[in-house]
Design an enzyme around this catalytic site. Sequence first.
Site, PDB file in Angstrom:
ATOM      1  N   GLU A 103       0.856  -1.184   0.000  1.00  0.00           N
ATOM      2  CA  GLU A 103       0.000   0.000   0.000  1.00  0.00           C
ATOM      3  C   GLU A 103       0.896   1.239   0.000  1.00  0.00           C
ATOM      4  O   GLU A 103       1.841   1.285   0.778  1.00  0.00           O
ATOM      5  CB  GLU A 103      -0.908   0.046   1.227  1.00  0.00           C
ATOM      6  CG  GLU A 103      -1.910   1.190   1.125  1.00  0.00           C
ATOM      7  CD  GLU A 103      -2.903   1.234   2.311  1.00  0.00           C
ATOM      8  OE1 GLU A 103      -2.787   0.432   3.241  1.00  0.00           O
ATOM      9  OE2 GLU A 103      -3.775   2.104   2.273  1.00  0.00           O
ATOM     10  N   MET A 140       0.175  -3.175   8.544  1.00  0.00           N
ATOM     11  CA  MET A 140      -0.508  -3.282   7.253  1.00  0.00           C
ATOM     12  C   MET A 140      -1.420  -4.498   7.219  1.00  0.00           C
ATOM     13  O   MET A 140      -1.030  -5.591   7.607  1.00  0.00           O
ATOM     14  CB  MET A 140       0.569  -3.339   6.156  1.00  0.00           C
ATOM     15  CG  MET A 140       0.014  -3.399   4.749  1.00  0.00           C
ATOM     16  SD  MET A 140      -0.947  -1.912   4.357  1.00  0.00           S
ATOM     17  CE  MET A 140      -2.135  -2.632   3.214  1.00  0.00           C
ATOM     18  N   GLU A 187      -5.808  -3.475  12.341  1.00  0.00           N
ATOM     19  CA  GLU A 187      -5.450  -4.248  11.137  1.00  0.00           C
ATOM     20  C   GLU A 187      -6.399  -5.424  10.953  1.00  0.00           C
ATOM     21  O   GLU A 187      -6.827  -5.715   9.839  1.00  0.00           O
ATOM     22  CB  GLU A 187      -3.999  -4.733  11.214  1.00  0.00           C
ATOM     23  CG  GLU A 187      -2.965  -3.634  11.435  1.00  0.00           C
ATOM     24  CD  GLU A 187      -3.118  -2.422  10.532  1.00  0.00           C
ATOM     25  OE1 GLU A 187      -3.611  -2.576   9.396  1.00  0.00           O
ATOM     26  OE2 GLU A 187      -2.754  -1.307  10.966  1.00  0.00           O
ATOM     27  N   GLU A 207     -10.028   3.800   6.068  1.00  0.00           N
ATOM     28  CA  GLU A 207      -9.246   4.186   7.248  1.00  0.00           C
ATOM     29  C   GLU A 207     -10.093   4.872   8.323  1.00  0.00           C
ATOM     30  O   GLU A 207      -9.988   4.536   9.498  1.00  0.00           O
ATOM     31  CB  GLU A 207      -8.054   5.052   6.846  1.00  0.00           C
ATOM     32  CG  GLU A 207      -7.014   4.310   5.987  1.00  0.00           C
ATOM     33  CD  GLU A 207      -6.463   3.043   6.631  1.00  0.00           C
ATOM     34  OE1 GLU A 207      -6.643   2.863   7.861  1.00  0.00           O
ATOM     35  OE2 GLU A 207      -5.877   2.209   5.916  1.00  0.00           O
TER      36      GLU A 207
END
Length: 518
Positions: free
Chosen positions: A126, A268, A303, A325
């Site tokens: 990402e 991530m 996550e 997000e």
Amino acid sequence: MSVPRDDGFVHLADYTAPAWRILRVELQFDLAAESTEVSARLQLQPDPGQPIAPLELDGVDLELLAIAVDGEILPDTRYRYDGRHLRVTGLDRDCVLETRVRIHPAANTRLEGLYRSGRLLLTQCEAEGFRRITFFADRPDVMPRWRIVLRAPHADYPVLLANGNPVSSSDLGEGRHEATWENPHPTPGYLFAIAAGPLERVTKTLETVEGRRVELNVWAESADVPRCAYALGAVERALRWDEQRFGRGYDLDVFNVVAAQDFTMGAMENKGLNIFNARYILADETTATDADFLAIESVVAHEYLHNWSGNRVTLRDWFQLSLKEGLTVFRDTEFSSDLHSRALKRIEVVRLLRGRQFAEDAGALAHAVRPDRFREISNFYTLTIYEKGAEIVRVLHTLVGETAFRAGMDRYFADNDGRAATIEDFLAAHEAASGRDLAQFARWYSQAGTPELRITEQHDAGTGDYTLTVDQHTPPTPGQAEKAPLLIPLRFALYDADGTAITTPPTPTPPNSPEWSS
Ligand code: SER
Ligand code: ZN
């Protein structure tokens, strides 16, 4: 996604759907730190709704070793690679593109794509790192299913992890071995991950609410393994909480987490293989503080929770970044609030907002939660996208209440599962579930700056009328001189002279200024 305009910016308004779809990817890695070869087989399909166009794939600094279509080596008149994009002409129907490239993990100091971290090989894709691994349409709305084969010398890389479920492993002789992973969920390239090396783990197997047996693993290099136990517990708590509070089950047979010493982001959410900066995993029970434990738990949960808000439902384009997000920060904040002190979590969040996000929103870099243009998406992993984005979701939650909010989330996940969504899709699901018009609420996503409120109150002892007047003003921000009024839910209570709450709810006067409803 779109190409930059002459102004150097990519614009939200220029979005076009991909001309070519990628239905399935098969990747084969011959791993070594200095030089790794990647073979890719992409099953391509032209979008039937668009005129046939040349195939354009991303690929940054790849050494192209071989290229073929449907098994035939492609003559060099049919393709051009300029170090950033690969263009293939003469394709007009479903076909299979095969490429083989060489990359150099040990020389990769950007830590994007495949890189070396000590004795490990790791990835970070990402937002646009996957194009440094192989040729691909590196945009979040291209979501194939994946098979990933990893080959490496056993002595250096005894553990070989990738996205999805492990399907087989075998000894190749001469000290080499191979592991095959299959990710059955449509997944964009930014969620691709592998981790290889001398990893050891703590593990636990549980059964999900839907009856799936899932193996949870937290991996680290051997000296760090004793400090992974707390993180493993946090994974389990996050999994159970998402089942209970949002009705979301886990969807693979394994969930792997890897602690990395070298990692640019905090962590991530790669599909089935989360990779973390070790500081958000490792906790020594004898020296870690309460704050250390809470920080680890909340990042692990963040996550994990992306598996639905981000992975199962992903983004149409990077302008929608807050769709995953902001929503996932809202979800991890609720997780921490449900498990611990809601009041303390709120104080922590509000301090961060007031101390840092308000400053960002008042400065030269102020931007909307959904910006309408960017030069580099990597500059937009900001407090505004994450924290203000989460607060907007909280405003919605306050407006419609927990029951309608949950119904809206169920609808959002059901309508967009396996798809690349937009903020409009999110709002449409909540409108349908709550019956509320969210057109004006949507301004929160496009307008930058922190609104300032002036609140005055008046009590007329003679008539008993109490009047609360709220004025709203948002100072101009770069590129947005004029601001429109924002919808802000207001909660208050009234007390009599003895300090007893007046329980009859006051009747609010609906706002009557013409711009309020506009
Ligand atoms: N997508 C990552 C995260 O927020 C980037 O750090 O979890
Ligand atoms: Zn996130």
